[in-house]
Design a protein around this motif. Structure first.
Motif, PDB file in Angstrom:
ATOM      1  N   ALA A 346      51.001  42.601  29.720  1.00  0.00           N
ATOM      2  CA  ALA A 346      49.549  42.526  29.888  1.00  0.00           C
ATOM      3  C   ALA A 346      49.203  41.955  31.267  1.00  0.00           C
ATOM      4  CB  ALA A 346      48.941  41.653  28.792  1.00  0.00           C
ATOM      5  N   ALA A 347      49.911  40.917  31.673  1.00  0.00           N
ATOM      6  CA  ALA A 347      49.658  40.298  32.980  1.00  0.00           C
ATOM      7  C   ALA A 347      49.960  41.260  34.126  1.00  0.00           C
ATOM      8  CB  ALA A 347      50.499  39.028  33.119  1.00  0.00           C
ATOM      9  N   LYS A 348      51.050  42.007  33.985  1.00  0.00           N
ATOM     10  CA  LYS A 348      51.435  42.961  35.038  1.00  0.00           C
ATOM     11  C   LYS A 348      50.425  44.109  35.154  1.00  0.00           C
ATOM     12  CE  LYS A 348      54.985  43.466  37.061  1.00  0.00           C
ATOM     13  NZ  LYS A 348      55.298  43.230  38.486  1.00  0.00           N
ATOM     14  N   GLY A 349      49.692  44.366  34.077  1.00  0.00           N
ATOM     15  CA  GLY A 349      48.688  45.426  34.102  1.00  0.00           C
ATOM     16  C   GLY A 349      47.377  44.989  34.714  1.00  0.00           C
ATOM     17  N   MET A 350      47.307  43.728  35.127  1.00  0.00           N
ATOM     18  CA  MET A 350      46.086  43.206  35.728  1.00  0.00           C
ATOM     19  C   MET A 350      46.209  43.236  37.256  1.00  0.00           C
ATOM     20  SD  MET A 350      45.695  40.230  32.827  1.00  0.00           S
ATOM     21  CE  MET A 350      44.160  39.502  33.349  1.00  0.00           C
ATOM     22  N   ASP A 351      45.224  42.663  37.925  1.00  0.00           N
ATOM     23  CA  ASP A 351      45.108  42.878  39.379  1.00  0.00           C
ATOM     24  C   ASP A 351      45.754  41.789  40.224  1.00  0.00           C
ATOM     25  OD1 ASP A 351      43.575  45.144  38.776  1.00  0.00           O
ATOM     26  OD2 ASP A 351      41.742  43.941  38.649  1.00  0.00           O
ATOM     27  N   TYR A 352      46.883  41.253  39.773  1.00  0.00           N
ATOM     28  CA  TYR A 352      47.529  40.188  40.529  1.00  0.00           C
ATOM     29  C   TYR A 352      48.592  40.750  41.470  1.00  0.00           C
ATOM     30  CZ  TYR A 352      45.232  37.133  37.190  1.00  0.00           C
ATOM     31  OH  TYR A 352      44.292  36.501  36.426  1.00  0.00           O
ATOM     32  N   LYS A 353      48.792  40.055  42.577  1.00  0.00           N
ATOM     33  CA  LYS A 353      49.801  40.473  43.552  1.00  0.00           C
ATOM     34  C   LYS A 353      51.195  40.307  42.952  1.00  0.00           C
ATOM     35  CE  LYS A 353      51.476  39.234  48.198  1.00  0.00           C
ATOM     36  NZ  LYS A 353      51.284  38.278  49.322  1.00  0.00           N
ATOM     37  N   ARG A 354      51.478  39.107  42.429  1.00  0.00           N
ATOM     38  CA  ARG A 354      52.747  38.837  41.743  1.00  0.00           C
ATOM     39  C   ARG A 354      52.468  38.016  40.485  1.00  0.00           C
ATOM     40  NH1 ARG A 354      56.786  35.844  45.692  1.00  0.00           N
ATOM     41  NH2 ARG A 354      54.908  34.558  45.941  1.00  0.00           N
ATOM     42  N   VAL A 355      53.303  38.204  39.475  1.00  0.00           N
ATOM     43  CA  VAL A 355      53.208  37.425  38.236  1.00  0.00           C
ATOM     44  C   VAL A 355      54.420  36.506  38.145  1.00  0.00           C
ATOM     45  CG1 VAL A 355      53.216  37.515  35.704  1.00  0.00           C
ATOM     46  CG2 VAL A 355      51.870  39.185  37.021  1.00  0.00           C
ATOM     47  N   HIS A 442      56.172  28.028  47.085  1.00  0.00           N
ATOM     48  CA  HIS A 442      56.447  29.453  47.256  1.00  0.00           C
ATOM     49  C   HIS A 442      55.343  30.387  46.767  1.00  0.00           C
ATOM     50  CE1 HIS A 442      60.474  27.603  47.481  1.00  0.00           C
ATOM     51  NE2 HIS A 442      60.757  28.596  48.278  1.00  0.00           N
ATOM     52  N   VAL A 443      54.375  29.866  46.021  1.00  0.00           N
ATOM     53  CA  VAL A 443      53.314  30.731  45.501  1.00  0.00           C
ATOM     54  C   VAL A 443      52.410  31.195  46.637  1.00  0.00           C
ATOM     55  CG1 VAL A 443      51.656  28.867  44.993  1.00  0.00           C
ATOM     56  CG2 VAL A 443      51.682  30.953  43.572  1.00  0.00           C
ATOM     57  N   GLN A 444      51.822  32.379  46.464  1.00  0.00           N
ATOM     58  CA  GLN A 444      50.999  32.974  47.520  1.00  0.00           C
ATOM     59  C   GLN A 444      49.637  33.386  46.959  1.00  0.00           C
ATOM     60  OE1 GLN A 444      53.194  36.356  48.980  1.00  0.00           O
ATOM     61  NE2 GLN A 444      55.046  35.161  49.371  1.00  0.00           N
ATOM     62  N   PRO A 445      48.617  33.480  47.823  1.00  0.00           N
ATOM     63  CA  PRO A 445      47.316  33.972  47.363  1.00  0.00           C
ATOM     64  C   PRO A 445      47.457  35.330  46.676  1.00  0.00           C
ATOM     65  CG  PRO A 445      47.134  33.079  49.579  1.00  0.00           C
ATOM     66  CD  PRO A 445      48.607  33.102  49.254  1.00  0.00           C
ATOM     67  N   GLY A 446      46.704  35.505  45.578  1.00  0.00           N
ATOM     68  CA  GLY A 446      46.787  36.740  44.804  1.00  0.00           C
ATOM     69  C   GLY A 446      47.751  36.670  43.640  1.00  0.00           C
ATOM     70  N   ASP A 447      48.548  35.576  43.565  1.00  0.00           N
ATOM     71  CA  ASP A 447      49.545  35.438  42.503  1.00  0.00           C
ATOM     72  C   ASP A 447      48.930  34.848  41.232  1.00  0.00           C
ATOM     73  OD1 ASP A 447      51.384  36.345  44.321  1.00  0.00           O
ATOM     74  OD2 ASP A 447      52.540  34.480  44.452  1.00  0.00           O
ATOM     75  N   LEU A 448      49.551  35.164  40.102  1.00  0.00           N
ATOM     76  CA  LEU A 448      49.280  34.522  38.822  1.00  0.00           C
ATOM     77  C   LEU A 448      50.488  33.681  38.444  1.00  0.00           C
ATOM     78  CD1 LEU A 448      47.829  34.137  36.008  1.00  0.00           C
ATOM     79  CD2 LEU A 448      49.082  36.187  35.269  1.00  0.00           C
ATOM     80  N   VAL A 449      50.287  32.397  38.206  1.00  0.00           N
ATOM     81  CA  VAL A 449      51.348  31.526  37.706  1.00  0.00           C
ATOM     82  C   VAL A 449      51.074  31.302  36.223  1.00  0.00           C
ATOM     83  CG1 VAL A 449      52.463  29.278  37.858  1.00  0.00           C
ATOM     84  CG2 VAL A 449      51.613  30.385  39.937  1.00  0.00           C
ATOM     85  N   LEU A 450      52.013  31.758  35.392  1.00  0.00           N
ATOM     86  CA  LEU A 450      51.824  31.715  33.942  1.00  0.00           C
ATOM     87  C   LEU A 450      52.915  30.845  33.323  1.00  0.00           C
ATOM     88  CD1 LEU A 450      50.168  32.912  31.563  1.00  0.00           C
ATOM     89  CD2 LEU A 450      51.696  34.885  31.611  1.00  0.00           C
ATOM     90  N   THR A 451      52.543  29.662  32.826  1.00  0.00           N
ATOM     91  CA  THR A 451      53.518  28.843  32.107  1.00  0.00           C
ATOM     92  C   THR A 451      53.604  29.356  30.681  1.00  0.00           C
ATOM     93  OG1 THR A 451      51.800  27.187  31.640  1.00  0.00           O
ATOM     94  CG2 THR A 451      53.227  26.789  33.532  1.00  0.00           C
ATOM     95  N   MET A 452      54.831  29.387  30.125  1.00  0.00           N
ATOM     96  CA  MET A 452      55.051  30.038  28.840  1.00  0.00           C
ATOM     97  C   MET A 452      55.985  29.197  27.976  1.00  0.00           C
ATOM     98  SD  MET A 452      55.515  33.969  30.221  1.00  0.00           S
ATOM     99  CE  MET A 452      54.791  34.754  28.787  1.00  0.00           C
TER     100      MET A 452
END
Length: 474
Positions: A346-355, A442-452
């Motif tokens: 679901a996250a990869k189907g959204m508009d983020y640069k990297r997940v 290391h995170v960059q603008p446009g990224d989603l950081v998802l704790t799981m």
């Protein structure tokens, strides 16, 4: 379980009253006029919410805390050597484990809707509660996550409607008294207890047999269909995307952001268009189950559609915690490979640069049993970062460590631990610091950081968000 055990009781004491499974029960008993007291070892927002209800809370668990109680409730997490539990069992006063009390409470309502399944229970129960709240039903609820519209994880209402999660772990759902049973799916989990998937299916079949009215089940899931085989004397209602289901989602459309839309069809008749604000195919199925249950309760389609449109997710279910400099930080309860796969797709189907998937494996048994599947699920993410395993109720008799999962993956980041050392809070939070440092560097603008994970990995998300804010303000 004796359903009348609370008759004549006035003072109920909760050991571990701040637990997510204890607070909704405290709300309901408090509203029913019982005098409550409680104890807990850790100061939390939930504990403050308990105090705000006027319930005395003792911090720290001691034998004298149970004084005056004529019934004592404890969570399954309370160890046998806990001094308060030892005193409770020696007192001669009735002692209940939390799931036993939940079972008794479910028997008080003539419309108890109990939501079961390996995945999606909290989200679906929250969707149900949101629809009923929107439809102005004065419901009672027991939810495993926080739902904004009811102000927490539970509520106590005046109607005969009660919605609650029905967890299969160690067969606790067999203590419930469901009028409507919902089965979302059946997957290989808790194999340390069930041993085989066939045993899990048998337990769900027993759960169906306990139900007095309707069974709403996933007609697209083979294991669920096996569980309802041979069930008679109940109203069987199926949901899914496949033809032949009572309730179907057709013309599914992924919209911008995290929204999804579909047409709800019942027995071939179009009821109308549903729009969801939570992403993923799994949430289409969750919403179908909630819609079917509410329609079965007589809730009009307009209220169902409105409730689902207003639902923004439950706490720790793809919960967006904040955004800093175009970096989004979110948290999700996913802790089984199937859940990780659904959430990451679901996250990869959204508009983020990297997940980013920041994953905390939960329990040594589950990690050992699903090592290959975890590796495959986490490979969906662009970057995977692993914490130490949270053992929870288990000792590491499996000799399993995070490095064993890392070795199964082509690339991931983890921080080698001293495997001879005991797992301590001090080491855990040191590990969290390492994870936070790596992500923030290391995170960059446009990224989603998802704790799981279903442990305390959400603390890492909060650490990351705080660090990003500090760096942005510097």
């Amino acid at each position: 379980m004796n359903k009348t055990i609370l008759d004549g009781k006035k003072h109920v004491h909760f050991i571990g009253i701040g637990g997510s499974g204890m607070y909704p029960l405290a709300q309901i008993l408090h509203a029913k006029g019982f005098y409550l007291t409680g104890s807990d070892n850790n100061e939390t927002d939930t504990l403050q919410a308990v105090r705000d209800m006027g319930i005395p809370v003792m911090l720290g668990q001691r034998a004298e805390n149970i004084e005056g109680a004529d019934l004592i409730v404890h969570t399954a997490a309370i160890m046998a050597d806990n001094p308060e539990l030892i005193a409770a069992k020696a007192s001669g006063v009735p002692v209940l484990e939390r799931s036993e009390l939940l079972g008794i409470v479910s028997s008080w309502y003539s419309e108890a809707v109990c939501v079961s399944g390996t995945h999606g229970k909290t989200t679906t129960t929250s969707m149900l509660a949101q629809i009923l709240y929107t439809a102005k039903v004065d419901l009672s609820a027991f939810i495993g996550g926080k739902l904004p519209c009811i102000g927490g994880s539970g509520c106590s209402g005046t109607s005969d409607v009660f919605v609650c999660e029905a967890c299969e772990f160690v067969d606790t759902f067999l203590k419930l008294y469901p009028d409507t049973a919902v089965i979302l799916n059946i997957d290989a989990d808790h194999l340390d207890y069930f041993k085989t998937v066939d045993n899990i299916i048998r337990s769900f079949h027993k759960f169906c047999e306990l139900t007095t009215g309707s069974i709403i089940y996933n007609g697209d899931d083979a294991n669920t269909c096996k569980a309802v085989e041979g069930i008679t004397g109940k109203k069987l209602i199926s949901f899914g995307c496949g033809e032949g289901n009572t309730y179907r989602a057709v013309d599914v459309e992924v919209l911008t952001g995290s929204r999804t839309a579909y047409t709800l069809v019942k027995n071939g008749e179009t009821l109308g268009r549903i729009t969801l604000r939570v992403p993923g195919a799994h949430n289409v199925l969750n919403s179908l189950a909630a819609a079917a249950a509410c329609d079965n309760l007589g809730i009009p389609f307009e209220a169902i559609a409105q409730g689902l449109a207003e639902f923004c997710g439950a706490g720790r279910r793809f919960e967006v915690l904040g955004e800093v400099n175009d970096i989004t930080v979110a948290d999700d309860y996913a802790h089984h490979p199937t859940e990780l796969t659904a959430t990451l797709k679901a996250a990869k189907g959204m508009d983020y640069k990297r997940v980013w998937a920041v994953f905390q494996p939960f329990t040594f048994s589950r990690t050992a049993q699903h090592l290959d599947e975890f590796a495959q699920s986490l490979a969906i993410a662009d970057v995977a970062v692993l914490t130490d395993i949270m053992g929870s109720r288990e000792k590491n008799t499996y000799g399993i460590f995070t490095r064993h999962l890392a070795e199964k993956m082509e690339s991931c980041v983890y921080f080698p631990q001293d495997e001879a050392a005991e797992y301590t809070d001090e080491r855990k939070y040191s590990n969290f610091e390492d994870v936070c440092n790596y992500v923030c560097e290391h995170v960059q603008p446009g990224d989603l950081v998802l704790t799981m994970g279903c442990g305390d990995v959400y603390k890492v998300a909060k650490m990351i968000l705080r660090r990003l804010h500090e760096e942005a303000d510097a």
